[in-house]
Design an enzyme around this catalytic site. Structure first.
Site, PDB file in Angstrom:
ATOM      1  N   THR A   5       8.125  -4.926   5.125  1.00  0.00           N
ATOM      2  CA  THR A   5       6.912  -5.541   5.661  1.00  0.00           C
ATOM      3  C   THR A   5       7.242  -6.918   6.204  1.00  0.00           C
ATOM      4  OG1 THR A   5       4.750  -6.500   5.113  1.00  0.00           O
ATOM      5  CG2 THR A   5       6.287  -6.239   3.294  1.00  0.00           C
TER       6      THR A   5
ATOM      7  N   HIS B 202       1.148 -34.651  21.453  1.00  0.00           N
ATOM      8  CA  HIS B 202       0.611 -33.295  21.284  1.00  0.00           C
ATOM      9  C   HIS B 202       0.581 -32.968  19.793  1.00  0.00           C
ATOM     10  CE1 HIS B 202       4.975 -32.706  21.407  1.00  0.00           C
ATOM     11  NE2 HIS B 202       4.776 -31.619  20.673  1.00  0.00           N
TER      12      HIS B 202
ATOM     13  N   ARG C 251      -2.180 -11.902   6.340  1.00  0.00           N
ATOM     14  CA  ARG C 251      -3.585 -11.659   5.981  1.00  0.00           C
ATOM     15  C   ARG C 251      -3.959 -12.326   4.660  1.00  0.00           C
ATOM     16  NH1 ARG C 251      -3.197  -6.691   6.046  1.00  0.00           N
ATOM     17  NH2 ARG C 251      -3.223  -6.190   3.840  1.00  0.00           N
TER      18      ARG C 251
ATOM     19  N   GLY D 258       0.818  -1.216   0.000  1.00  0.00           N
ATOM     20  CA  GLY D 258       0.000   0.000   0.000  1.00  0.00           C
ATOM     21  C   GLY D 258       0.841   1.250   0.000  1.00  0.00           C
TER      22      GLY D 258
ATOM     23  N   ASP E  26       5.333  -9.331   6.425  1.00  0.00           N
ATOM     24  CA  ASP E  26       4.628 -10.352   5.638  1.00  0.00           C
ATOM     25  C   ASP E  26       5.455 -10.847   4.453  1.00  0.00           C
ATOM     26  OD1 ASP E  26       2.392 -10.306   7.263  1.00  0.00           O
ATOM     27  OD2 ASP E  26       1.338  -8.828   6.058  1.00  0.00           O
TER      28      ASP E  26
ATOM     29  N   MET F 273       0.866 -13.868  11.668  1.00  0.00           N
ATOM     30  CA  MET F 273       0.429 -12.867  10.701  1.00  0.00           C
ATOM     31  C   MET F 273       0.564 -13.385   9.269  1.00  0.00           C
ATOM     32  SD  MET F 273       1.514  -9.154  12.220  1.00  0.00           S
ATOM     33  CE  MET F 273       0.547  -8.439  13.559  1.00  0.00           C
TER      34      MET F 273
END
EC number: 2.7.1.11
Length: 321
Positions: A125, A215, A171, A103, A127, A169
């Protein structure tokens, strides 16, 4: 030359290394750097500060950004961009270096087109999802933070024979989930790119228990679904038949902390390349890194789809037995 520099969008560890490299490179050659605080918000509101080598001393080991950051949707409107451009003109800023993700780089492209001044972006970023570049500043540190947290969660999951869902994280992309999952030996990695059928997850847990696993760790990219949503689904389907089910959202812990040596070094190199490209006459684009080489890439490339490491994803599936 008077160069403006700003950080916008989500902060990323290593941004300070970029800022330091730009300021010191410029000062050494007689140029001036003006910091613009809080990203595009500061550009609109005229929040400028002169940066010297002393101002950027001792910041290599600091996470976040000394220039502060924000997300300001006003910059999408021409009236506010014109106000920002007026501020640039009044400050005598002749070029811009802009740090951030997709962005932010889209805003940088717009600024270059509408003002005509040179604008160079630096992909920052956690990400790691900016197209056209192999690496984005902040990813290595975020990965370390996620791995450290999952390792600790495995200790308690093992002690209590629990099923743990760890949300990281991502998205739209699963970069952190794939590498953190592989590095921690997760039993299952869930990412938006693969869309592993939710209905099969109980079967995977049952299969692992039959193999003697005490587990079960699921590393979940937030873009697949939210951790609580998956926890509720599993509680409904299997209850505590195979152990208690717990979920944890790592959230902003992934953004913070001391940058890794890799993010410090890469941030420094990205910053130097951004500065040198301006001095060499580059007018528009962002610093990209691919196969050990730095170069200036077109802003359009930042928005392109960047594939995850599917081999790493498949490898984890093979080894999770």
């Amino acid at each position: 030359m008077r160069i403006g520099i700003l950080t916008a969008g989500g902060d990323a560890p290593g941004m300070n290394a970029v800022i330091r490299a730009v300021v010191r490179s410029a000062e050494r050659e007689g140029h001036e750097v003006i910091g613009i605080k809080r990203g595009y918000k500061g550009l609109i509101e005229g929040d400028f500060i002169k940066l010297t080598s002393r101002d950027v001393g001792g910041i290599l080991d600091r996470g976040g950004t000394i220039l502060l950051s924000s997300r300001d949707p006003r910059y999408k409107k021409l009236e506010y961009r014109e106000k920002a451009y007026k501020n640039l003109n009044e400050q005598g800023i002749e070029a811009l270096i802009i740090l951030g993700g997709e962005g932010t780089l889209a805003g940088a492209k717009l600024t270059a087109e509408e003002t005509g001044i040179p604008v160079i972006g630096v992909p920052c970023t956690i990400d790691n999802d900016v197209g056209g570049t192999e690496y984005c500043i902040g990813y290595d540190t975020a990965l370390r933070n996620a791995v450290d947290a999952i390792d600790k969660i495995r200790d308690t999951a093992s002690s209590h024979e629990r099923i743990f869902i760890v949300e990281v994280m991502g998205r739209n992309r699963g970069f952190i989930a794939v590498e953190a999952g592989l590095a921690t030996g997760a039993e299952l990695i869930l990412i938006p790119e693969e869309r592993f059928p939710r209905e099969q997850i109980p079967e995977e847990i049952e299969k692992a228990k039959k193999l003697g696993k005490l587990h079960f760790i699921i590393v979940l990219a937030e873009g697949y679904c939210r951790a609580k949503e998956l926890e509720d689904f599993l509680l409904e389907k299997i209850g505590d038949k195979y152990g208690e089910i717990r979920s944890t959202v790592l959230g902003h812990i992934q953004r913070g902390g001391i940058p890794t040596h890799f993010d410090r070094i890469m941030g420094t190199k990205f910053g130097v390349v951004a500065y040198e490209s301006l001095i060499a006459g580059e007018r528009s684009g962002f610093v990209a890194y691919e196969k050990g080489k730095f170069y200036i890439e077109d802003f359009e490339k930042a928005q392109e789809y960047k594939p995850i490491d599917r081999e790493a994803y498949k490898l984890n599936t093979r080894l999770a037995i």
